[in-house]
Design a protein around this motif. Structure first.
Motif, PDB file in Angstrom:
ATOM      1  N   CYS A  81       0.838  -1.200   0.000  1.00  0.00           N
ATOM      2  CA  CYS A  81       0.000   0.000   0.000  1.00  0.00           C
ATOM      3  C   CYS A  81       0.874   1.252   0.000  1.00  0.00           C
ATOM      4  O   CYS A  81       2.067   1.206   0.296  1.00  0.00           O
ATOM      5  CB  CYS A  81      -0.942  -0.002   1.202  1.00  0.00           C
ATOM      6  SG  CYS A  81      -0.126   0.384   2.779  1.00  0.00           S
ATOM      7  N   GLN A  82       0.269   2.388  -0.319  1.00  0.00           N
ATOM      8  CA  GLN A  82       0.995   3.651  -0.428  1.00  0.00           C
ATOM      9  C   GLN A  82       1.592   4.122   0.895  1.00  0.00           C
ATOM     10  O   GLN A  82       2.500   4.954   0.918  1.00  0.00           O
ATOM     11  CB  GLN A  82       0.052   4.741  -0.946  1.00  0.00           C
ATOM     12  CG  GLN A  82      -1.118   5.008   0.004  1.00  0.00           C
ATOM     13  CD  GLN A  82      -1.905   6.239  -0.363  1.00  0.00           C
ATOM     14  OE1 GLN A  82      -1.328   7.212  -0.835  1.00  0.00           O
ATOM     15  NE2 GLN A  82      -3.216   6.189  -0.181  1.00  0.00           N
TER      16      GLN A  82
ATOM     17  N   LYS B 270      -9.031   1.958  -3.173  1.00  0.00           N
ATOM     18  CA  LYS B 270      -8.837   3.392  -3.395  1.00  0.00           C
ATOM     19  C   LYS B 270      -8.041   4.001  -2.252  1.00  0.00           C
ATOM     20  O   LYS B 270      -7.187   4.876  -2.451  1.00  0.00           O
ATOM     21  CB  LYS B 270     -10.196   4.079  -3.528  1.00  0.00           C
ATOM     22  CG  LYS B 270     -10.124   5.569  -3.819  1.00  0.00           C
ATOM     23  CD  LYS B 270     -11.514   6.150  -3.971  1.00  0.00           C
ATOM     24  CE  LYS B 270     -11.462   7.647  -4.226  1.00  0.00           C
ATOM     25  NZ  LYS B 270     -12.828   8.232  -4.356  1.00  0.00           N
TER      26      LYS B 270
ATOM     27  N   ARG C  91      -4.248   2.325  -2.460  1.00  0.00           N
ATOM     28  CA  ARG C  91      -3.448   2.739  -3.622  1.00  0.00           C
ATOM     29  C   ARG C  91      -2.185   1.883  -3.723  1.00  0.00           C
ATOM     30  O   ARG C  91      -1.064   2.346  -3.563  1.00  0.00           O
ATOM     31  CB  ARG C  91      -3.108   4.222  -3.559  1.00  0.00           C
ATOM     32  CG  ARG C  91      -4.316   5.124  -3.784  1.00  0.00           C
ATOM     33  CD  ARG C  91      -3.977   6.591  -3.610  1.00  0.00           C
ATOM     34  NE  ARG C  91      -2.924   7.011  -4.531  1.00  0.00           N
ATOM     35  CZ  ARG C  91      -2.332   8.216  -4.490  1.00  0.00           C
ATOM     36  NH1 ARG C  91      -2.685   9.090  -3.568  1.00  0.00           N
ATOM     37  NH2 ARG C  91      -1.398   8.532  -5.352  1.00  0.00           N
TER      38      ARG C  91
ATOM     39  N   LYS D 191       0.963  -0.133  -4.788  1.00  0.00           N
ATOM     40  CA  LYS D 191       2.046   0.187  -5.723  1.00  0.00           C
ATOM     41  C   LYS D 191       2.971  -1.019  -5.895  1.00  0.00           C
ATOM     42  O   LYS D 191       3.055  -1.903  -5.035  1.00  0.00           O
ATOM     43  CB  LYS D 191       2.833   1.390  -5.231  1.00  0.00           C
ATOM     44  CG  LYS D 191       3.475   1.206  -3.858  1.00  0.00           C
ATOM     45  CD  LYS D 191       4.162   2.478  -3.401  1.00  0.00           C
ATOM     46  CE  LYS D 191       4.782   2.304  -2.003  1.00  0.00           C
ATOM     47  NZ  LYS D 191       5.424   3.547  -1.529  1.00  0.00           N
TER      48      LYS D 191
END
Length: 253
Positions: free
Chosen positions: A176-177, A228, A231, A233
């Motif tokens: 995750c971000q 959402k 996010r 990556k």
């Protein structure tokens, strides 16, 4: 000849082969390794310009945790097809009643891996042995030959790996971000992992922070809303385990 005599004879032969292997290819000069079970390729590297590739046969693993040896032909999680070449070693063990050669797994120590690998060189042509160290396992590989960097095999390997600016080519991972190396945010995984572990074809390294876990539970799993917030990556395997190590150590204080 009893097993100890045969083992000692094989190990003495390995010492000579290993010295030539290390000297010819300057093995100790490479700080990093990466291997791919599907292509059975081992990459040793410092950076993209300073790298070397070998074809290998998977010999087996020594578990640092349970102190046991497991032959690759016995390991159902080992995907390398070449491991079946070592069944001839097993048959030889049965014929001569050398238990360590035909028992798939047994209590062991760190030296057995080298000794058993040396015996494998009596049956499979090779130029040396390489040991990969992970958190829980020592993985022993019988190196059969050098592979040219321009070969189709290398191109195929690079197509399915991530080209990381810090670690070169390694397997992909997804996080995750919010995961970073500055502040610990928790580390939730899809399944328990360790560096260098074999993955099933449908699996990937996946992790997210504690806040993402709360959102994932709130929305009953991964969906448009939870994804959402996360996010996700793409990073490389080595970056993944740096994040895991940082977050787990700092959370433990």
């Amino acid at each position: 000849m009893d097993y100890e005599q045969y083992n000692r004879q094989s190990f003495d032969n390995l010492i000579q082969i290993q010295e030539k292997f290390k000297e010819t290819f300057e093995i100790d000069s490479y700080a990093n390794w990466f291997y791919d079970g599907e292509t059975e390729l081992l990459r040793l590297y410092n950076n993209d310009d300073d790298e070397i590739y070998f074809k290998y046969v998977s010999v087996g693993t020594y578990s640092l945790k349970s102190e046991t040896w497991m032959w690759s032909w016995f390991n159902k999680h080992s995907i390398e097809k070449s491991k079946n070449q070592l069944l001839v070693v097993k048959e030889f063990g049965i014929e001569n009643n050398y238990e360590k050669l035909y028992n798939g797994t047994f209590s062991s120590d760190e030296y057995d891996g080298w000794e058993l690998s040396s015996i494998c060189l009596n049956f499979v042509n090779g130029i040396g042995i390489y040991k990969v160290n992970t958190d829980n396992l020592d993985i022993f590989m019988l190196i059969t030959n050098l592979v040219d960097k321009s070969s189709p095999e290398i191109k195929k390997l690079k197509q399915k790996t991530v080209d990381c600016g810090s670690h070169g080519y390694s397997r992909p991972a997804f996080v995750c971000q919010h995961l970073n190396l500055e502040s610990p945010n928790g580390f939730e995984e899809a399944f328990e992992t360790y560096l260098g572990m074999e993955l099933d074809e449908e699996d990937d390294f996946q992790a997210w922070c504690s806040e993402c876990e709360k959102i994932r539970i709130e929305f009953n799993g991964w969906n448009e809303e939870s994804e959402k917030f996360a996010r996700i990556k793409l990073i490389c395997e080595n970056c993944y385990f740096e994040l895991k190590d940082f977050n787990q150590k700092n959370l433990l204080g």
